[in-house]
Write a protein that holds these residues in place. Structure first.
Motif, PDB file in Angstrom:
ATOM      1  N   VAL A  57       0.853  -1.193   0.000  1.00  0.00           N
ATOM      2  CA  VAL A  57       0.000   0.000   0.000  1.00  0.00           C
ATOM      3  C   VAL A  57       0.884   1.237   0.000  1.00  0.00           C
ATOM      4  O   VAL A  57       1.830   1.327   0.780  1.00  0.00           O
ATOM      5  N   THR A  58       0.567   2.171  -0.869  1.00  0.00           N
ATOM      6  CA  THR A  58       1.292   3.439  -0.927  1.00  0.00           C
ATOM      7  C   THR A  58       0.332   4.583  -0.595  1.00  0.00           C
ATOM      8  O   THR A  58      -0.882   4.386  -0.504  1.00  0.00           O
ATOM      9  N   THR A  59       0.885   5.760  -0.459  1.00  0.00           N
ATOM     10  CA  THR A  59       0.059   6.932  -0.177  1.00  0.00           C
ATOM     11  C   THR A  59      -0.846   7.281  -1.360  1.00  0.00           C
ATOM     12  O   THR A  59      -1.789   8.043  -1.203  1.00  0.00           O
ATOM     13  N   ALA A  60      -0.573   6.706  -2.530  1.00  0.00           N
ATOM     14  CA  ALA A  60      -1.423   6.942  -3.704  1.00  0.00           C
ATOM     15  C   ALA A  60      -2.627   6.002  -3.716  1.00  0.00           C
ATOM     16  O   ALA A  60      -3.545   6.195  -4.501  1.00  0.00           O
ATOM     17  N   GLY A  61      -2.629   5.001  -2.853  1.00  0.00           N
ATOM     18  CA  GLY A  61      -3.742   4.062  -2.787  1.00  0.00           C
ATOM     19  C   GLY A  61      -4.961   4.682  -2.129  1.00  0.00           C
ATOM     20  O   GLY A  61      -4.916   5.772  -1.575  1.00  0.00           O
ATOM     21  N   THR A  62      -6.057   3.957  -2.198  1.00  0.00           N
ATOM     22  CA  THR A  62      -7.308   4.422  -1.610  1.00  0.00           C
ATOM     23  C   THR A  62      -7.563   3.681  -0.306  1.00  0.00           C
ATOM     24  O   THR A  62      -7.570   2.454  -0.278  1.00  0.00           O
ATOM     25  N   VAL A  63      -7.776   4.434   0.755  1.00  0.00           N
ATOM     26  CA  VAL A  63      -8.135   3.865   2.054  1.00  0.00           C
ATOM     27  C   VAL A  63      -9.443   4.530   2.459  1.00  0.00           C
ATOM     28  O   VAL A  63      -9.592   5.748   2.332  1.00  0.00           O
TER      29      VAL A  63
END
Length: 109
Positions: free
Chosen positions: A5-11
């Protein structure tokens, strides 16, 4: 193996409100964005959850199970299958965050 998971992913919180990952370690990138680690927190904004008439919106999401074999700065990397919990401002658990990674090339377990 599941995607990191990266900061560009959706959480999102379990009620559908978006969360923003705040990476503590930004040295490792995947798909051009910092990879999140177990110690990172996500800030939830716009959750409309209520218990009866009392609003109990999710405000944070934190993880307690992440990758076992991939470490970043000594911390386990956050993977799509990570287990976590969203909480209200009063610390009341609201359910697990939903994770959709933005990249699928870097994997971990």
């Amino acid at each position: 193996m599941t995607p990191l998971v990266t900061t560009a992913g959706t959480v999102q919180c379990p009620h559908g409100a978006p969360a923003t990952l705040l990476p503590g370690v930004a040295r490792v990138l995947a798909g051009g964005a910092p990879v999140a680690v177990l110690a990172d927190t996500a800030i939830v904004a716009g959750c409309a959850f209520a218990v009866g008439p009392k609003p109990q919106p999710c405000v944070t999401a934190a993880w307690f199970v992440a990758a076992a074999r991939v470490l970043i700065g000594g911390q386990p990397a956050l993977v799509q299958a990570a287990t976590g919990l969203c909480r209200s401002a009063e610390g009341i658990p609201a359910g697990p965050p939903l994770i959709a990674p933005a990249q699928a090339r870097a994997l971990g377990s």
